[in-house]
Design an enzyme around this catalytic site. Structure first.
Site: not given
Ligand code: NAD
Length: 332
Positions: A10-12, A31, A36, A74, A115, A147, A151
């Site tokens: 994913g992104f982060i 993943d 992602g 994450l 996360a 959500y 969390k």
């Molecule tokens: P994202 O959607 O890019 O990343 C989430 C990843 O998890 C993706 O690659 C997705 O394919 C994978 N995923 C989802 N469900 C899955 C499963 N059941 N099994 C395996 N993989 C799975 O989002 P992000 O922004 O990179 O978020 C990453 C984490 O950070 C998350 O937990 C999110 O709640 C937390 N977060 C993000 C932000 C933000 O601003 N981007 C803020 C607060 C918290």
């Protein structure tokens, strides 16, 4: 460190994987590519052990976790659109998935970073939210809050795994993290506004545009994830991670216009048209990050204009590649 990153495509997650590899650690990614993509890891694919599967799949989780000493959890259903459109599936991922990952970490690894999110504070609009502030959530029957509710429970499970089972759990609450590779598909505002500006389309803001947020560069939060999980003093605690630079959504759109040089208009879309009838948003959300600063020296240093510029550069590069592909008849 041999680290498992759930949601590593994913992104982060993909930025974290890159950072861990740069520090010389071994990395395993689990993943399911729901939000992602393999493309996010294409440049480091040879260096990573990738397991394609869900955290809800026992075999895949066991395979990925075995031999790892640290887990960065994450993987989650992320983005307001995802949660509102697929509430039950999102709850399963965010609750049962976290439970399964905590159990696997207990079996194999000594420590885990969870996360969580700034969303857990809900409608609390206090100046600079600190980690002990109250959570103010709307009705559990409004899918928008599921959500934040999930969390919050994830944090509880993580906390009690630390207290009862001595798993070294650290909870992080990122506030609006932004940067290259963040997808706009699931409702993230910065990539969407940048895409609209670059295509000369109107910039759409949900609600009246007065909501205030603090956007933080992904590159500023990633080192903090690693420093916190490695520091035993952080275990059993939650940490806000975010920037102090506060803007309204309207100001954000104006900054995007400025950085892109676009003259697109800014238009407003009512919440109930953007999401669902009765949709509630938080008017303000800005972090107090004293706890992380005092423990590990955390500071969000990247200015908003530079964050926007990095997203603009990524999207311009992608548009240029598409143009070359079209021009040469290359299949894309
Ligand atoms: P994202 O959607 O890019 O990343 C989430 C990843 O998890 C993706 O690659 C997705 O394919 C994978 N995923 C989802 N469900 C899955 C499963 N059941 N099994 C395996 N993989 C799975 O989002 P992000 O922004 O990179 O978020 C990453 C984490 O950070 C998350 O937990 C999110 O709640 C937390 N977060 C993000 C932000 C933000 O601003 N981007 C803020 C607060 C918290």
């Amino acid at each position: 460190m041999r680290a498992l990153v759930t949601g590593g495509a994913g992104f982060i997650g993909s930025h974290l994987v890159e950072h861990l590899l740069g520090l010389g650690h071994e990395v395993v990614v689990l993943d399911d590519f729901s939000t992602g993509s393999a493309g996010n890891l294409a440049h480091v694919a040879d260096a990573v052990t990738a397991v394609q599967g869900s955290i809800l799949d026992e075999d895949a989780l066991e395979l990925a976790t075995k031999g790892c000493d640290t887990v960065f959890h994450l993987a989650a259903a992320v983005g307001v659109h995802t949660i509102v459109n697929r509430p039950m599936e999102s709850l399963r991922r965010n609750l049962l998935g976290t439970d399964a990952v905590l159990e696997a970490a207990r079996r194999h690894a000594g420590r885990l970073l969870l996360a969580s999110s700034s969303e857990i504070y809900g409608k609390n609009i206090k100046d600079n939210l600190d980690e002990d502030d109250d959570r103010i959530l709307g009705s559990p029957l409004k899918s928008r809050w599921s959500y934040a509710a999930a969390k919050g429970l994830d944090e509880l499970m993580g906390y009690w795994c630390w207290r009862e089972y001595e798993l070294g759990v650290v909870i992080v609450r990122p506030f609006n993290v932004v940067g290259p590779r963040q997808s706009g598909t699931y409702g993230m505002v910065v990539p969407n506004l940048v895409a609209q500006a670059l295509h000369g389309r109107p910039l759409t803001l949900y609600g009246d545009g007065t909501q205030r947020r603090c956007f933080c560069a992904v590159g500023d939060v990633i080192p903090a994830f690693v420093a916190l999980v490695q520091d035993e003093r952080a275990h059993g605690q939650a940490f806000n991670l975010g920037s102090a630079e506060e803007v309204t959504m309207h100001q954000l759109a104006e900054r995007v216009l400025h950085v892109t040089g676009s003259d697109s208009p800014i238009v407003h879309v009512p919440y109930d048209r953007a999401y669902e009838p009765g949709f509630e948003d938080m008017a303000r959300r800005c972090p107090d990050t004293t706890r992380a600063r005092e423990l590990i020296g955390f500071r969000a240093r990247t200015r908003l204009d530079d964050i926007i510029a990095s997203v603009v550069a990524e999207q311009r590069e992608s548009l240029a590649k598409d143009a070359v592909g079209v021009g040469t008849g290359e299949a894309r």
